[in-house]
Write an enzyme that holds these catalytic residues in place. Structure first.
Site, mmCIF file in Angstrom:
data_model
loop_
_atom_site.group_PDB
_atom_site.id
_atom_site.type_symbol
_atom_site.label_atom_id
_atom_site.label_comp_id
_atom_site.label_asym_id
_atom_site.label_seq_id
_atom_site.Cartn_x
_atom_site.Cartn_y
_atom_site.Cartn_z
ATOM 1 N N MET A 92 1.011 -4.681 4.322
ATOM 2 C CA MET A 92 1.486 -4.711 2.940
ATOM 3 C C MET A 92 2.159 -6.028 2.542
ATOM 4 S SD MET A 92 0.338 -1.871 2.073
ATOM 5 C CE MET A 92 1.032 -1.549 0.450
ATOM 6 N N ARG A 93 1.756 -7.121 3.164
ATOM 7 C CA ARG A 93 2.279 -8.435 2.764
ATOM 8 C C ARG A 93 1.113 -9.309 2.310
ATOM 9 N NH1 ARG A 93 7.241 -7.995 1.786
ATOM 10 N NH2 ARG A 93 7.456 -10.257 1.900
ATOM 11 N N LEU A 95 -0.777 -12.772 2.174
ATOM 12 C CA LEU A 95 -0.860 -13.957 3.037
ATOM 13 C C LEU A 95 -1.249 -15.182 2.205
ATOM 14 C CD1 LEU A 95 -2.738 -12.245 5.988
ATOM 15 C CD2 LEU A 95 -0.342 -12.999 5.979
ATOM 16 N N HIS A 111 -9.038 -1.685 1.194
ATOM 17 C CA HIS A 111 -8.275 -1.331 -0.008
ATOM 18 C C HIS A 111 -8.849 -0.043 -0.608
ATOM 19 C CE1 HIS A 111 -5.824 -1.918 -3.572
ATOM 20 N NE2 HIS A 111 -6.877 -1.560 -4.272
ATOM 21 N N ASP A 147 -6.184 -8.659 -3.191
ATOM 22 C CA ASP A 147 -7.345 -7.759 -3.170
ATOM 23 C C ASP A 147 -8.542 -8.338 -3.926
ATOM 24 O OD1 ASP A 147 -5.784 -5.882 -1.755
ATOM 25 O OD2 ASP A 147 -4.999 -5.046 -3.609
ATOM 26 N N GLU A 176 -12.672 5.605 4.380
ATOM 27 C CA GLU A 176 -12.120 4.329 4.859
ATOM 28 C C GLU A 176 -12.151 4.273 6.387
ATOM 29 O OE1 GLU A 176 -7.866 3.807 3.925
ATOM 30 O OE2 GLU A 176 -8.358 1.746 3.357
HETATM 31 C C1 GRF Z 1 -4.898 2.385 3.435
HETATM 32 O O1 GRF Z 1 -5.412 3.364 2.578
HETATM 33 C C2 GRF Z 1 -5.283 1.003 3.011
HETATM 34 O O2 GRF Z 1 -6.457 0.949 2.271
HETATM 35 C C3 GRF Z 1 -4.135 0.587 2.150
HETATM 36 O O3 GRF Z 1 -3.003 1.159 2.736
HETATM 37 C C4 GRF Z 1 -3.380 2.347 3.423
HETATM 38 C C5 GRF Z 1 -2.810 2.249 4.806
HETATM 39 O O4 GRF Z 1 -2.984 3.441 5.522
HETATM 40 N N1 GRF Z 1 -4.086 -0.866 2.077
HETATM 41 P P1 GRF Z 1 -2.768 3.486 7.093
HETATM 42 O O5 GRF Z 1 -1.466 2.796 7.429
HETATM 43 O O6 GRF Z 1 -3.944 2.825 7.742
HETATM 44 O O7 GRF Z 1 -2.699 4.948 7.418
#
Ligand code: GRF
Length: 199
Positions: A92-93, A95, A111, A147, A176
């Protein structure tokens, strides 16, 4: 690790279910030539760390707090070492070019939306608020935009009547967890082929 392995560094911040999907794929022999060499987390309390440790992975906590952005990125680079591919799995940072120039076209992110729609935080909530009928997941190369880098692969997920952000995100994550390992296999295979062609 042999010369045939493509070393992967995974950057995480939170729950780590995408990391788990990668670890499970590797354990079952379905991550192709990719070998997860190191897992780095910027959040000392994140459950993702325990997942990496349970899989006997080298793990580093690199806290962004109390460091400048450049010092944070330098610490990430040092912890990554000589990996071939960097996977942001719920990292969540943002870069900067300082980091990214070390790994040209070698950093990927996942994402939970069909980019370019709904970048940034709460992508599932954004999709519901916009009345989208279909959302999904995107794996893309990382550039200095949020993104916004070149898209590698996507999978669609329908938005259902009465969906909550959490319910939609949970269904997106099912896809995902399949798409991210698949892309890692593809990219690692390409890196391995390029390496073989040079020798
Ligand atoms: C994921 O859905 C990803 O797409 C988003 O944050 C979520 C992280 O989930 N960037 P996790 O930590 O992999 O469970």
């Amino acid at each position: 690790m042999t010369d045939h392995n493509v070393a992967v560094g995974v950057l995480v911040s939170g729950t780590g279910t995408n990391l788990q999907a990668l670890l499970d794929a590797e354990a079952s022999g379905s991550l192709g030539p990719a070998a997860i060499q190191v897992v780095i987390c910027n959040n000392p309390g994140a459950p993702a760390i325990a997942r990496a440790q349970a899989a006997n992975k080298t793990t580093h906590v690199v806290d962004h707090r109390g460091r400048s952005r450049a010092a944070f990125e330098d610490a990430l680079l040092e912890a990554l070492g000589a990996v071939d591919l960097v996977v942001l799995a719920g990292f969540m940072r943002v870069l900067t070019g300082h980091f990214l120039q070390r790994f040209p076209s070698r950093v990927v992110n996942t994402h939970p939306s069909l980019l370019p729609a709904f970048p940034g935080l709460d992508a599932a909530g954004q999709a519901i608020a916009a009345g989208a009928a279909i959302s999904g997941v995107t794996v893309h190369f990382v550039d200095t935009t949020v993104d916004g880098g070149p898209i590698i692969a996507q999978a669609q997920v329908p938005v259902l009547p009465g969906d909550t952000p959490a319910a939609l995100h949970a269904r997106i994550q099912v896809e995902e967890h399949k798409l991210l390992p698949r892309v890692v296999v593809e990219l690692a295979s390409r890196i391995a082929r390029d390496r073989a062609a040079r020798t």
